[in-house]
Design a protein around this motif. Structure first.
Motif, PDB file in Angstrom:
ATOM      1  N   TRP A 108       0.845  -1.193   0.000  1.00 19.31           N
ATOM      2  CA  TRP A 108       0.000   0.000   0.000  1.00 19.31           C
ATOM      3  C   TRP A 108       0.878   1.240   0.000  1.00 19.31           C
ATOM      4  CZ3 TRP A 108       0.185   3.766   3.769  1.00 19.31           C
ATOM      5  CH2 TRP A 108       0.825   3.418   4.973  1.00 19.31           C
TER       6      TRP A 108
ATOM      7  N   ASP B 153       0.198   5.879   0.186  1.00 11.49           N
ATOM      8  CA  ASP B 153      -0.770   6.965   0.119  1.00 11.49           C
ATOM      9  C   ASP B 153      -0.157   8.162  -0.584  1.00 11.49           C
ATOM     10  OD1 ASP B 153       0.775   8.300   2.034  1.00 11.49           O
ATOM     11  OD2 ASP B 153      -0.579   7.838   3.683  1.00 11.49           O
TER      12      ASP B 153
ATOM     13  N   LEU C 146      -5.599   6.807  -0.347  1.00  6.63           N
ATOM     14  CA  LEU C 146      -4.946   5.550   0.019  1.00  6.63           C
ATOM     15  C   LEU C 146      -5.107   4.550  -1.124  1.00  6.63           C
ATOM     16  CD1 LEU C 146      -3.574   3.719   2.190  1.00  6.63           C
ATOM     17  CD2 LEU C 146      -5.892   3.058   2.885  1.00  6.63           C
TER      18      LEU C 146
ATOM     19  N   ILE D 260      -4.177   0.521  -2.369  1.00  5.90           N
ATOM     20  CA  ILE D 260      -3.775  -0.813  -1.921  1.00  5.90           C
ATOM     21  C   ILE D 260      -3.678  -1.717  -3.137  1.00  5.90           C
ATOM     22  CG2 ILE D 260      -4.347  -2.786  -0.465  1.00  5.90           C
ATOM     23  CD1 ILE D 260      -6.098  -0.866   1.215  1.00  5.90           C
ATOM     24  N   CYS D 261      -2.527  -2.342  -3.322  1.00  6.61           N
ATOM     25  CA  CYS D 261      -2.318  -3.288  -4.417  1.00  6.61           C
ATOM     26  C   CYS D 261      -2.425  -4.705  -3.872  1.00  6.61           C
ATOM     27  CB  CYS D 261      -0.951  -3.080  -5.056  1.00  6.61           C
ATOM     28  SG  CYS D 261      -0.597  -4.245  -6.400  1.00  6.61           S
TER      29      CYS D 261
ATOM     30  N   ILE E  79      -8.397   0.298  -4.418  1.00  5.95           N
ATOM     31  CA  ILE E  79      -7.706  -0.983  -4.518  1.00  5.95           C
ATOM     32  C   ILE E  79      -7.461  -1.277  -5.991  1.00  5.95           C
ATOM     33  CG2 ILE E  79      -8.016  -3.498  -4.279  1.00  5.95           C
ATOM     34  CD1 ILE E  79      -9.308  -2.987  -1.588  1.00  5.95           C
TER      35      ILE E  79
END
Length: 213
Positions: free
Chosen positions: A100, A102, A112, A114-115, A148
């Protein structure tokens, strides 16, 4: 990543399926991204290479060389990127497949990201628990958007991708419930080579066209 401004541009592509002879569209994507003068970052949602032609992932790393914090391309892991035992090569260059970050403007938090690693068509218990703990921790920190991105899509339009078409239904139920619960706004993915937009439990699921096409 300090963007130096509240507003910035996100460049996103997926499924470039680069070979030694066919890499012009990925080259064009990166050239357009790097030429932009506004604050920016770029994401590649996986299948950087076309492993059906069985050439090493390392070749495509040339496209990502020489980055700075103002020239940032982040990648997700695709199924083609790990065919023919290439996970060790991917890990050597990109270090991890789940992470992750930001964006900020100085000390001001913005968004934010997130992978997730869905290259094998599943998230698994360990990664899902990591995601839940991260969302619990971060949801109170005042981000504008929770995003995401991953490779494998959730919503199956056809059987073109065979057994890797989308995640198992049981995992899809649990995953979508989790994202709705913690206020995730967007999920970006590829894999299908066809654009699709679905809103479910307040979350926008966007599947992108393939850069290869």
């Amino acid at each position: 990543i300090d963007m130096g401004a509240d507003e910035y541009t996100i460049y996103v592509c997926t499924d470039s399926h680069v070979t030694k002879k066919k890499h012009q569209l990925l080259d064009r994507f990166i050239a357009q991204y790097r030429a932009a003068t506004t604050p920016k970052l770029a994401l590649h949602l996986g299948d950087i290479i076309d492993a059906q032609e069985n050439f090493p992932c390392a070749y495509s790393i040339l496209h990502f060389a020489g980055q700075t914090l103002k020239d940032t391309i982040l990648v997700a892991l695709g199924n083609h990127d790990i065919y023919f035992k290439q996970w060790s090569i991917f890990k050597q260059y990109f270090k991890t497949s789940a992470y992750w970050f930001d964006t900020r403007n100085g000390s001001k938090k913005l968004d934010l990201f997130i992978c997730l690693d869905s290259a094998e068509g599943a998230l698994g218990t360990k990664q899902t628990k990591w995601l839940e703990n991260l969302l619990k921790e971060k949801r109170q920190e005042g981000y504008r958007h929770l995003i995401i991105y991953t490779h494998t899509h959730l919503w199956k339009l056809d059987g073109s991708q065979g057994h890797t078409s989308n995640m198992a239904l049981e995992e899809t139920y649990a995953f979508t419930d989790l994202l709705g619960k913690y206020g995730v706004e967007y999920v970006w993915s590829g894999h299908q080579h066809a654009r699709q937009s679905v809103i479910f439990k307040g979350v926008n699921y966007l599947v992108l066209d393939a850069t290869q096409d």
